[in-house]
Write a protein that holds these residues in place. Structure first.
Motif, PDB file in Angstrom:
ATOM      1  N   PHE A  43      -0.069   7.811  16.660  1.00 32.31           N
ATOM      2  CA  PHE A  43      -0.026   6.574  15.983  1.00 32.31           C
ATOM      3  C   PHE A  43       1.534   6.435  15.375  1.00 32.31           C
ATOM      4  O   PHE A  43       2.099   7.183  15.213  1.00 32.31           O
ATOM      5  N   MET A  44       1.636   4.947  15.325  1.00 31.08           N
ATOM      6  CA  MET A  44       3.095   4.782  14.663  1.00 31.08           C
ATOM      7  C   MET A  44       2.974   3.486  13.828  1.00 31.08           C
ATOM      8  O   MET A  44       2.113   2.725  13.927  1.00 31.08           O
ATOM      9  N   ILE A  45       3.712   3.590  12.553  1.00 28.66           N
ATOM     10  CA  ILE A  45       3.332   2.363  11.618  1.00 28.66           C
ATOM     11  C   ILE A  45       4.844   1.548  11.425  1.00 28.66           C
ATOM     12  O   ILE A  45       5.753   2.134  11.391  1.00 28.66           O
ATOM     13  N   HIS A  46       4.660   0.190  11.609  1.00 31.71           N
ATOM     14  CA  HIS A  46       5.812  -0.626  11.527  1.00 31.71           C
ATOM     15  C   HIS A  46       6.060  -0.719  10.021  1.00 31.71           C
ATOM     16  O   HIS A  46       5.168  -1.291   9.242  1.00 31.71           O
ATOM     17  N   ALA A  77      -0.023   1.048  17.635  1.00 29.80           N
ATOM     18  CA  ALA A  77       1.122   0.585  16.809  1.00 29.80           C
ATOM     19  C   ALA A  77       0.036   0.025  15.518  1.00 29.80           C
ATOM     20  O   ALA A  77      -0.828  -0.742  15.772  1.00 29.80           O
ATOM     21  N   PHE A  78       0.566   0.302  14.372  1.00 26.31           N
ATOM     22  CA  PHE A  78      -0.009  -0.266  13.252  1.00 26.31           C
ATOM     23  C   PHE A  78       1.198  -0.933  12.483  1.00 26.31           C
ATOM     24  O   PHE A  78       2.298  -0.679  12.732  1.00 26.31           O
ATOM     25  N   GLU A  79       0.656  -1.599  11.327  1.00 20.22           N
ATOM     26  CA  GLU A  79       1.882  -2.128  10.086  1.00 20.22           C
ATOM     27  C   GLU A  79       1.359  -1.985   8.897  1.00 20.22           C
ATOM     28  O   GLU A  79       0.316  -2.115   8.515  1.00 20.22           O
ATOM     29  N   THR A  80       2.282  -2.110   7.980  1.00 19.29           N
ATOM     30  CA  THR A  80       2.009  -2.300   6.560  1.00 19.29           C
ATOM     31  C   THR A  80       2.787  -3.492   6.002  1.00 19.29           C
ATOM     32  O   THR A  80       3.952  -3.469   6.413  1.00 19.29           O
ATOM     33  N   LEU A  81       2.534  -3.869   5.003  1.00 18.96           N
ATOM     34  CA  LEU A  81       3.370  -5.094   4.483  1.00 18.96           C
ATOM     35  C   LEU A  81       3.847  -4.533   3.115  1.00 18.96           C
ATOM     36  O   LEU A  81       4.418  -5.331   2.428  1.00 18.96           O
ATOM     37  N   ARG A  82       3.594  -3.261   2.818  1.00 20.84           N
ATOM     38  CA  ARG A  82       4.277  -2.994   1.568  1.00 20.84           C
ATOM     39  C   ARG A  82       5.550  -2.116   2.049  1.00 20.84           C
ATOM     40  O   ARG A  82       5.565  -1.405   2.668  1.00 20.84           O
ATOM     41  N   TYR A  83       6.344  -2.202   0.903  1.00 18.08           N
ATOM     42  CA  TYR A  83       7.927  -1.523   1.310  1.00 18.08           C
ATOM     43  C   TYR A  83       7.567  -0.161   0.850  1.00 18.08           C
ATOM     44  O   TYR A  83       8.315   0.886   1.283  1.00 18.08           O
ATOM     45  N   ARG A  84       6.721   0.071  -0.081  1.00 18.57           N
ATOM     46  CA  ARG A  84       6.549   1.657  -0.261  1.00 18.57           C
ATOM     47  C   ARG A  84       5.142   2.040   0.025  1.00 18.57           C
ATOM     48  O   ARG A  84       4.164   1.380  -0.239  1.00 18.57           O
ATOM     49  N   THR A 130      -4.760  -1.650   3.351  1.00 14.93           N
ATOM     50  CA  THR A 130      -3.442  -1.219   3.303  1.00 14.93           C
ATOM     51  C   THR A 130      -2.434  -1.084   4.495  1.00 14.93           C
ATOM     52  O   THR A 130      -1.373  -1.417   4.425  1.00 14.93           O
ATOM     53  N   LEU A 131      -3.193  -0.861   5.774  1.00 14.89           N
ATOM     54  CA  LEU A 131      -2.870  -1.179   6.721  1.00 14.89           C
ATOM     55  C   LEU A 131      -3.439  -2.004   7.817  1.00 14.89           C
ATOM     56  O   LEU A 131      -4.445  -2.272   7.595  1.00 14.89           O
ATOM     57  N   TYR A 132      -2.767  -2.438   8.799  1.00 16.63           N
ATOM     58  CA  TYR A 132      -3.116  -3.349   9.813  1.00 16.63           C
ATOM     59  C   TYR A 132      -2.997  -3.037  11.277  1.00 16.63           C
ATOM     60  O   TYR A 132      -1.975  -2.172  11.463  1.00 16.63           O
ATOM     61  N   THR A 133      -3.857  -3.487  12.202  1.00 21.79           N
ATOM     62  CA  THR A 133      -3.396  -3.266  13.646  1.00 21.79           C
ATOM     63  C   THR A 133      -2.031  -4.188  13.592  1.00 21.79           C
ATOM     64  O   THR A 133      -1.766  -5.099  13.151  1.00 21.79           O
ATOM     65  N   PHE A 134      -0.974  -3.544  14.556  1.00 24.55           N
ATOM     66  CA  PHE A 134       0.428  -4.423  14.740  1.00 24.55           C
ATOM     67  C   PHE A 134       0.263  -5.819  14.936  1.00 24.55           C
ATOM     68  O   PHE A 134      -0.252  -6.065  16.137  1.00 24.55           O
TER      69      PHE A 134
END
Length: 636
Positions: free
Chosen positions: A582-585, A476-483, A501-505
């Motif tokens: 992978f999946m992105i939050h 699992a990863f995440e982004t803080l950007r809405y777009r 641009t991405l981080y580990t969740f």
């Protein structure tokens, strides 16, 4: 359609005029089951007597309605089901042009379908709304003469007069004919008259010239009555105010307050033309969005028969200590929530290697659905935690969405709101139980799977997943950007990770939740690798559908997934990280529950208490091997 039968206070079928009531209905498919709920709400709202609903259903409606009534737990309501498939042969020989199809003919079979000890029933179409106590309608049986067997309201359109258009040739009827949306059937007398043979002879005779029915059972009932007028008891028109095209329903009442039953008998439904249509529409919408939990009230003067489930619930409630500071948490665990399975149409036949994405959501995450459907083309099982009104908002949203309305492999299961906490694990379990594939991907709705993940997982699960206990971890990863320009490959994701641009969740706030995934190893991995369980590990996994369910003591925020992974480990599942998945939050406003967790010391204290009790239960269940979890927790 729906039927109602008389009963004594002991639940047996009684004579006309007995003080208690009961009821039956024909219902097929997903949409009809929603209509039934609105009708039932209007009946329960006004009723002051016990009821017995009898449903003739197909397999889909049976599953939906049996789950709904079991979880609704309305006092003094009994429900019986009968298999529509066993009755189809009775009417399938009749050519029928009506939009209701073969189910529109099944009222003809009731003397055979219903138990022989039922002497009387009220039969209702599902597009009915009650504005009064159905006991009043039941009382009309007392006005039948000795020969009368059927109670009906006159048709309020000119259909059977044959003057609607040139060359219009309706089936024979007595005058304007009768509408069969509301019927009082004296079954006992009909059986003595050999009803089954009589309606068949009528249908066979008329079909020689008419070739098919236009209004399904209504044509055959009317042709029968034309030959046997002495058998019909005409009901006052306010017991079936018909809002179909070409009706003159306004002529049958003076004030809308006089009305008893409104019948939306047109494919147009709420769009029909009538000078009081706004009043009718508002009455219908009131029950459509009415909180069904309010209908669980006990009836005065008519004690309800306790079911095993209600006895268990009452005993559990009595065992709780109201002075316990965690009383609300413990009460939530035993709360029975109403569940409406397959709220929208679901059509999907799984394969041997199939994987369903399983998730839950509430109204504030609705905007994620379209994106998930674009990223995951396989089957999805979603449980939606909503109020009755929110469920209708969701329905309108889904029916208006080009993406959602074209997907028939998404099962939407509504869990109705009750209590002050979000019962997240109960809601997850509803989604999990109703996945119909061999494997499930246990996800959250605020994550987007990588493109192609469905096909990748279908290939991976074929590698001895069927016979071994494995939980495949999707990193699992995440982004803080809405777009976000969503990465199309692992290489692209790694580049975005390096660029920030991405981080580990949850890297910034809850590293422990996903650290055991070992992201450093994942960067270069080409084959699945095993990782060991660590305290607070909560990855998203693919498992067999027969995996343990989530522990429902955990509500709101905190430990709801952690406890599940812990139980998988206790059952000796191997945690295998997938190298090319992978999946992105996606970012969103914080939930109400996480805000409560952060602001309330008592909330955090109770969560700690629940953790300790879970550890103790785990030790009792799995023995000394489970002690490592308690030790790990104490070492934090």
């Amino acid at each position: 359609m729906m039927f109602f039968t008389g009963c004594t206070k002991h639940g047996r079928e009684g004579r006309a005029g007995s003080v208690c009531l009961g009821s039956p209905c024909v219902c097929a498919g997903h949409n009809a089951s929603r209509d039934v709920v609105t009708l039932v709400k209007s009946i329960l709202f006004h009723r002051r007597n016990p009821l017995h609903f009898h449903f003739i259903t197909d397999t889909v409606a049976h599953r939906i309605l049996s789950t709904l009534f079991q979880s609704w737990m309305v006092p003094s309501v009994q429900v019986s089901f009968y298999d529509a498939d066993e009755l189809k042969s009775e009417v399938s020989w009749i050519p029928n042009k009506h939009y209701s199809g073969i189910y529109g003919l099944m009222k003809l079979t009731l003397t055979k379908a219903l138990p022989s000890n039922l002497s009387k029933v009220i039969v209702l179409d599902t597009d009915i709304t009650f504005a009064t106590d159905i006991a009043e309608l039941w009382g009309i049986f007392q006005k039948f003469t000795d020969k009368q067997v059927i109670g009906l309201v006159e048709n309020q359109s000119d259909w059977y007069l044959g003057n609607l258009w040139k060359n219009h040739k309706p089936w024979p009827a007595l005058g304007r004919g009768f509408n069969t949306g509301v019927i009082l059937l004296y079954l006992e007398r009909l059986r003595r008259l050999r009803w089954e043979q009589m309606w068949r002879l009528t249908a066979e005779r008329e079909l020689m010239s008419m070739l098919s029915t236009s209004l399904a059972d209504q044509d055959i009932f009317n042709a029968f009555i034309k030959q046997n007028p002495v058998l019909v008891h005409q009901l006052p028109c306010f017991w079936n105010v018909q809002l179909s095209d070409h009706t003159r329903s306004e002529q049958c009442y003076t004030e809308v307050s006089d009305l008893k039953v409104i019948h939306w008998n047109s494919p147009k439904k709420l769009r029909v033309k009538n000078k009081h249509v706004e009043f009718f529409r508002n009455l219908y919408l009131t029950f459509l969005e009415y909180d069904g939990n309010l209908l669980r009230r006990e009836l005065f003067g008519c004690p309800s028969q306790a079911t095993p489930e209600s006895i268990r619930l009452q005993t559990s409630l009595e065992d709780l200590d109201e002075d316990d500071q965690c009383y609300d948490f413990r009460r939530e665990r035993i709360t029975v929530h109403r569940v409406h399975l397959y709220f929208l149409q679901y059509e999907y036949t799984p394969t041997e290697d199939d994987v369903t994405l399983v998730a839950q959501l509430s109204m504030d995450r609705l905007q994620m659905l379209e994106a998930i459907c674009k990223h995951w083309e396989g089957p999805i099982s979603l449980a939606l935690y909503m109020s009755d009104a929110e469920a209708q908002q969701f329905l309108r949203y889904a029916q208006a969405s080009e993406v959602l309305k074209n997907r028939k492999n998404v099962g939407y299961h509504v869990v109705y709101k009750e209590g002050q906490f979000y019962p997240v694990n109960l809601v997850r379990n509803v989604a999990l139980r109703n996945a119909n594939t061999p494997y499930v991907f246990l996800a959250d709705v605020d994550f987007l799977p990588m493109y192609g993940l469905y096909d990748y997982l279908r290939a991976v699960v074929q590698l001895d997943m069927a016979h071994t206990k494995k939980a495949l971890v999707v990193p699992a990863f995440e982004t803080l950007r809405y777009r976000l320009s969503f990465p199309k490959s692992k290489a692209e994701l790694l580049s975005m990770l390096d660029m920030g641009t991405l981080y580990t969740f949850r890297y910034h706030v809850w590293t422990k939740g996903h650290a055991p995934t070992n992201y450093a190893k994942w960067r270069t991995a080409t084959t699945p690798y095993k990782v060991e369980w660590e305290s607070d590990f909560e990855p998203y996994v693919v498992v067999r559908r027969d995996c343990p369910e989530y522990d429902q003591r955990f509500v709101g925020f905190g430990w709801n997934k952690v406890s599940h992974i812990m139980e998988l480990d206790a059952q000796e599942y191997d945690l295998m990280v997938l190298p090319n998945a992978f999946m992105i939050h996606m970012p969103h406003a914080p939930s109400f529950d996480i805000s409560k967790f952060r602001s309330s010391p008592s909330y955090r204290n109770c969560l700690g208490t629940l953790k300790d009790e879970f550890h103790q239960d785990l030790s009792r269940k799995y023995g000394s091997s489970a002690l490592k979890y308690l030790t790990a927790q104490r070492n934090i």
